[in-house]
Design an enzyme around this catalytic site. Sequence first.
Site, PDB file in Angstrom:
ATOM      1  CD  GLU A 204      -2.881  -1.182   2.395  1.00 23.95           C
ATOM      2  OE1 GLU A 204      -2.785  -0.296   3.253  1.00 23.95           O
ATOM      3  OE2 GLU A 204      -3.761  -2.071   2.412  1.00 23.95           O
TER       4      GLU A 204
ATOM      5  CG  ASN B 292      -0.516  -7.075  -1.260  1.00 21.77           C
ATOM      6  OD1 ASN B 292      -1.022  -7.786  -2.131  1.00 21.77           O
ATOM      7  ND2 ASN B 292      -1.055  -6.909  -0.066  1.00 21.77           N
TER       8      ASN B 292
ATOM      9  CG  HIS C 123      -9.721  -5.923   1.064  1.00 14.41           C
ATOM     10  ND1 HIS C 123     -10.002  -7.020   1.853  1.00 14.41           N
ATOM     11  CD2 HIS C 123      -8.407  -5.656   1.252  1.00 14.41           C
ATOM     12  CE1 HIS C 123      -8.906  -7.389   2.497  1.00 14.41           C
ATOM     13  NE2 HIS C 123      -7.919  -6.581   2.147  1.00 14.41           N
TER      14      HIS C 123
ATOM     15  CD  GLU D 267      -4.519  -7.883   2.026  1.00 15.49           C
ATOM     16  OE1 GLU D 267      -5.401  -7.137   2.512  1.00 15.49           O
ATOM     17  OE2 GLU D 267      -3.305  -7.620   2.113  1.00 15.49           O
TER      18      GLU D 267
ATOM     19  CG  ASP E  91     -12.618  -9.070   2.221  1.00 14.75           C
ATOM     20  OD1 ASP E  91     -12.437  -8.202   1.353  1.00 14.75           O
ATOM     21  OD2 ASP E  91     -12.373  -8.869   3.430  1.00 14.75           O
TER      22      ASP E  91
HETATM   23  C1  XIL Z   1      -6.151  -5.962   8.578  1.00 13.13           C
HETATM   24  C2  XIL Z   1      -6.557  -7.083   9.511  1.00 13.13           C
HETATM   25  O1  XIL Z   1      -7.485  -7.920   8.857  1.00 13.13           O
HETATM   26  C3  XIL Z   1      -7.157  -6.510  10.778  1.00 13.13           C
HETATM   27  O2  XIL Z   1      -7.392  -7.543  11.715  1.00 13.13           O
HETATM   28  C4  XIL Z   1      -6.221  -5.470  11.379  1.00 13.13           C
HETATM   29  O3  XIL Z   1      -6.860  -4.845  12.469  1.00 13.13           O
HETATM   30  C5  XIL Z   1      -5.817  -4.429  10.347  1.00 13.13           C
HETATM   31  O4  XIL Z   1      -5.284  -5.063   9.217  1.00 13.13           O
HETATM   32  N1  XIL Z   1      -4.852  -4.521   3.870  1.00 13.13           N
HETATM   33  C6  XIL Z   1      -3.860  -5.341   4.348  1.00 13.13           C
HETATM   34  C7  XIL Z   1      -4.096  -6.170   5.561  1.00 13.13           C
HETATM   35  O5  XIL Z   1      -2.802  -5.459   3.712  1.00 13.13           O
HETATM   36  O6  XIL Z   1      -2.938  -6.360   6.320  1.00 13.13           O
HETATM   37  C8  XIL Z   1      -5.194  -5.594   6.418  1.00 13.13           C
HETATM   38  O7  XIL Z   1      -5.475  -6.509   7.474  1.00 13.13           O
HETATM   39  C9  XIL Z   1      -6.413  -5.308   5.603  1.00 13.13           C
HETATM   40  C10 XIL Z   1      -6.114  -4.301   4.520  1.00 13.13           C
END
Ligand code: XIL
Length: 338
Positions: free
Chosen positions: A152, A195, A231, A261, A263
């Site tokens: 990020e 990422n 996401h 990631e 979802d």
């Molecule tokens: C999130 C976790 O799921 C949470 O439990 C935590 O509080 C914050 O981080 N992008 C990412 C992940 O790269 O590491 C993040 O994970 C979600 C967004």
Amino acid sequence: MKIPTSLLAALVLGGLASGSGQLPTLKQAAQTRGVLIGGAVGSTLFDDLDPDYAATVGREFSVVVSENGMKWKALEGSPNEFVYGLADATVAWAAQHGVQVRGHTLIWHDSVPAWVYQLKTPAELRAAMQNHITQVMTHFGNRVLIWDVVNEAISDAPGHPLRANSPFALAGPDYIDAAFRWAHAANPAAKLYYNDYGAEALNGKSDAIYALVRGMQSRGVPISGVGFQAHLDANFSVKDSGMLENLKRFHDLGLDVQLTEVDVTLPAGGATPANLARQAQVYGDLMNACLGVKCSAFVMWGVNDAGSWRAGGKPLIFDDDYARKPAYGAVLGALQGH
Ligand code: XIL
């Protein structure tokens, strides 16, 4: 006796009965396609009171990510004092179960301990970054061969410059290149990823990431691939967003693509049959886009809805009670070429 359709579907998805014998698990189906499938896991993996969690991961996944256990704050809360409790336990569990591990994440503006913010010169900060990367990757060695090196780093601001609200901005504009070079030096066998989120579609942010990684390649920086977090919500359209074309342009640079990631939150109204079907459609389309660029991994951000960081949106493929949702069937179907 007439068996209700819902029960029949549950039996079929459970692999207890189907016209063509038992259905494969996700990891069996994924293996035939040369892709890892898995999810982010937390300490519930070791919770005897919730045995379905580990059972589901062991049955269905071929790769796991520690959801929070390998972030800087978790591993090095004080300078050069490393604590590997949950991370080591997760890696050991994975080895015992024949599951690979994605390391997440070495350099991220979030989940950074306060002491890093107190470093005042670029040189001090770079030394801390190099030490963190080197110590962590050396500790895990070949037990963790996939790493998100930088997470990020591109901002959402117009023009998508490097994120300004990052403690690592102080390290200078070449800190991403440097992080990848340090990571490669720490373990030349590891695959190294950039990422990010919000870059699944053809859009300004994915353009900026494309320019970033192309620049890295031209400078000889050892980058293996790009992770697209994904996401999303169930209104996302893989087709209308140009996602496949987007992934292809990265693949065409010779870079490996992973969805890291995944979802997909349900629309307002919750778990209605129509909404679950819409969610399933997005999941199936995401897997097809992934397979369309020979992606090497499809990783979801959690195991079951109840344990998700976005639990309210019920965004995963297993429900609160670990039952397979329609999205599970869509992912399996895509893996089977349906
Ligand atoms: C999130 C976790 O799921 C949470 O439990 C935590 O509080 C914050 O981080 N992008 C990412 C992940 O790269 O590491 C993040 O994970 C979600 C967004």
